[in-house]
Enzyme design. Sequence first.
Site, PDB file in Angstrom:
ATOM      1  N   LEU A  18      -6.686  10.131   8.197  1.00 53.16           N
ATOM      2  CA  LEU A  18      -5.597   9.673   9.062  1.00 53.16           C
ATOM      3  C   LEU A  18      -4.365   9.326   8.246  1.00 53.16           C
ATOM      4  CD1 LEU A  18      -4.785   9.046  11.965  1.00 53.16           C
ATOM      5  CD2 LEU A  18      -5.575   6.709  11.615  1.00 53.16           C
ATOM      6  N   LYS A  19      -4.558   8.673   7.131  1.00 55.29           N
ATOM      7  CA  LYS A  19      -3.434   8.328   6.252  1.00 55.29           C
ATOM      8  C   LYS A  19      -2.629   9.571   5.883  1.00 55.29           C
ATOM      9  CE  LYS A  19      -2.651   7.355   1.365  1.00 55.29           C
ATOM     10  NZ  LYS A  19      -1.490   6.474   1.450  1.00 55.29           N
ATOM     11  N   GLY A 428       7.831  -5.956  -9.714  1.00 55.11           N
ATOM     12  CA  GLY A 428       6.861  -5.506 -10.713  1.00 55.11           C
ATOM     13  C   GLY A 428       6.659  -4.011 -10.791  1.00 55.11           C
ATOM     14  N   ARG A 511      -1.291   2.595   4.820  1.00 59.81           N
ATOM     15  CA  ARG A 511      -1.548   1.971   3.522  1.00 59.81           C
ATOM     16  C   ARG A 511      -2.980   1.449   3.453  1.00 59.81           C
ATOM     17  NH1 ARG A 511       2.198   4.545   0.874  1.00 59.81           N
ATOM     18  NH2 ARG A 511       4.288   4.134   1.664  1.00 59.81           N
ATOM     19  N   TRP A 557      -8.637 -10.567  -2.355  1.00 57.26           N
ATOM     20  CA  TRP A 557      -8.583  -9.125  -2.127  1.00 57.26           C
ATOM     21  C   TRP A 557      -9.759  -8.391  -2.755  1.00 57.26           C
ATOM     22  CZ3 TRP A 557      -2.611  -8.143  -2.895  1.00 57.26           C
ATOM     23  CH2 TRP A 557      -1.929  -8.700  -1.797  1.00 57.26           C
ATOM     24  N   ASP A 595       1.171 -12.962  -9.951  1.00 60.39           N
ATOM     25  CA  ASP A 595       1.368 -12.720  -8.524  1.00 60.39           C
ATOM     26  C   ASP A 595       0.294 -13.392  -7.681  1.00 60.39           C
ATOM     27  OD1 ASP A 595       3.641 -11.173  -8.703  1.00 60.39           O
ATOM     28  OD2 ASP A 595       2.541  -9.300  -8.932  1.00 60.39           O
ATOM     29  N   HIS A 690       9.315  -2.034   2.602  1.00 59.64           N
ATOM     30  CA  HIS A 690       8.275  -1.376   3.396  1.00 59.64           C
ATOM     31  C   HIS A 690       8.841  -0.284   4.283  1.00 59.64           C
ATOM     32  CE1 HIS A 690       7.023  -5.517   2.465  1.00 59.64           C
ATOM     33  NE2 HIS A 690       5.931  -4.900   2.091  1.00 59.64           N
ATOM     34  N   CYS A 722       9.410  -6.968  -2.421  1.00 62.61           N
ATOM     35  CA  CYS A 722       8.078  -6.737  -2.967  1.00 62.61           C
ATOM     36  C   CYS A 722       8.150  -5.598  -3.975  1.00 62.61           C
ATOM     37  CB  CYS A 722       7.106  -6.426  -1.814  1.00 62.61           C
ATOM     38  SG  CYS A 722       5.373  -6.721  -2.200  1.00 62.61           S
TER      39      CYS A 722
END
Length: 775
Positions: A18-19, A428, A511, A557, A595, A690, A722
């Site tokens: 799907l991505k 970054g 993502r 995460w 971070d 984004h 970001c």
Amino acid sequence: MLTTHILGFPRIGSLRELKFAEERFWRGELDEAGLLAVGRELRLRHWQWQNSAGLRFVSVGDFSYYDTVLDTAVLLGALPARFGFDAKTLTRSQYFELARGNAQQPACEMTKWFDTNYHYLKPEFDAHTRFDGGQSWLLDELREARLAGFTPKVQLVGPLTLLKLARVNGVEALALLPRLVPAYVRLLLTLQSEGADWVQIDEPILALDLPPAWLAAFAPVYRELADAHPHILLASYFGSVRPHLDLLKALPVAGVHVDIVRGGDVLPALADWPQGKVLSLGAIDGRNVWKTNLDAVLDLIAPLQARLGDALWIGTSCSLLHVPIDLAQETALAPGLRDGLSFARQKLTEVTTLARALSLGRSVCFSTLEAQRNALTNFRALAGRDDAQVAARLANLPEVERGLPYTERAKLHHARLQLPLLPTTTIGSFPQTDAIRKQRAAHKRGELGTADYEAAMRSEIALAVQRQEALGIDMLVHGEAERSDMVDYFAEQLAGVAVCQHGWVQSYGSRCVKPPLIWGDVSRPKSMTVAWTTYAQSLTPKPMKGMLTGPVTLTQWAFVRNDKPRSEVMLQLALALRDEVAELDAAGIAAIQIDEPAFREGLPLKQVDWQSYLDTAVLAFKLSAAGCRPETQIHTHMCYSDFEDTLAAIAAMDADVITIETSRSAMALLDAFGEFAYPNEIGPGVYDIHSPRVPPVEEMTALLERALTVIPAQRLWVNPDCGLKTRGWAETEAALANMLVATRQLRTRLAQGETPYRSALPAGHGHGACDCHTA
């Protein structure tokens, strides 16, 4: 046999089909028919897996081309007025514009789904929102499932959760119920006429500390909904509903689903569950990847089954959206570790095994249960090897203070770094180009030698440094060309941590992230970033930030073993990072960024648990940061957050500079820092990374002017929201160039004594999602 079901299945595809289809569609390489064909193929495949595993229902309504909350707004006809779209005739291209923005409008606000790393798009409601109905894509999927011969259970985001999580302007949210509830009634009547025998309505806000007015709204709302459909399963998850159990027992719905993985304290209070009312137990963990101890769960729920009989259903604790799809793809994991894992497809079997053992007796499932026991034994033998050195360090934690207060450190930083007013930097990462990805893939396949790969990455780092110098950025970063992911990169180098080959989980839209597996005690065998950072510093006289992912984020995460306190794992990671910070400092790196985009995400849903988490999170950050001297500047980055409830903890972290995402909220998120009188330096993001949109200079100037009304110029940094890894170089350089122009103009005005004013800002901004680590 007892009824079995799940609360949702991952939609990205086991190979992220799907991505890739979505991104081809956005680039104009795939038409709408081709995109929809990929979606149909994935849905049918996932339904077949659910059916073949023996589930009674397949899940309809869990599939989305971007986000199910956005889909709910489309279904109800409640789109942001600023876009000017008609929900009844909305095209797929317009749908994606809501999610990603367009030249005229920023995207809808994006924020975390409760305490997960999945991001949903916030609906935008006001006094004029009509809820008159929109596209019938959900009905198409229902018909699709029935035509294929499956028994569907349709899933909807509940009306109270939808309101609670929306951006509601100019009116109290609950005041919209008289218009919203009839829209749900119409939808339920339609679903019943289309053959949806059961409808699952998700109300996860029941896991929160709800104000009395919100709790009082449940009974009248669900009386109306129950009149529209006889078989509503009200589903809550992510935490305990014990405080609301009397309410749930009394609601006139046909059934209730409760999460007994994260809310197991509710079990004793279920002994008097009303006869004939379905009680669905979320017994298989939808948030983690470790195999379930089926014997232990059977012992817990067998008494309920004996009393309720067929009214007891067995399911997953929540949607399986939060775990990878298929363990069969993971061929490189150590056998003992693999024995302890269960991904989405494997959890389907765990659900049906539990139901069979309850319905027919454990002897019927003897071989399956024995295999599960053996697998867990193998895993425990691997994970149970405690690291004595790690344990010793935890028992005798080193100093966590920096030696000097921020005001004194700031003087040392000013002398060492020699930065101008409103210093500019980035978060970054720089674009991960196709060339970088191909070189990394070739290296992993053994087709590109280590020396050649490292030479290629050094070349990419040199290019990033050159481009930053050409733009005139003040504090540089090396661009992270060598890192596929801000978490994976460190996981691959830490002891006690493993990474998957295909363990992808959707973060938002197209993502995806690949959370590592923290299976043992964590330590750092060798330096992880020092060589790359010192190489980058050797290329420029400007200060180069060392870039690390913090201990809280590495914990949040990852899939953390469920037999060890997360607080202990977090401190183990902090000690490993402390050693890295010390080496970077010794190597002459003058600024180090640690971070912590997941700091707010980790905050427990119930306030009673907040302080314990915040104490550990702050300790972990300070423990990692205190590995350097006071004259080395410590930065941190936090993605979107409702900062108000964690500001004291953020201040206690004592980072010299914090960068935050604020552009979609038009700097409104910065107000909390001003009201709190945050004492250290802040870099509020001046543009949204984004979206492919490049904001004009005037827009960034207005945001900076707004920031200067809150933060003194002497403590204000300028940066994007970001990391830039998901963007292309052309848009990256164009946006950064505009950022630099806006900064220089403001420096000139400040030098001339002008006080910037609060400018009018574009309407409809909302905060964004972290793109630091997604692929």
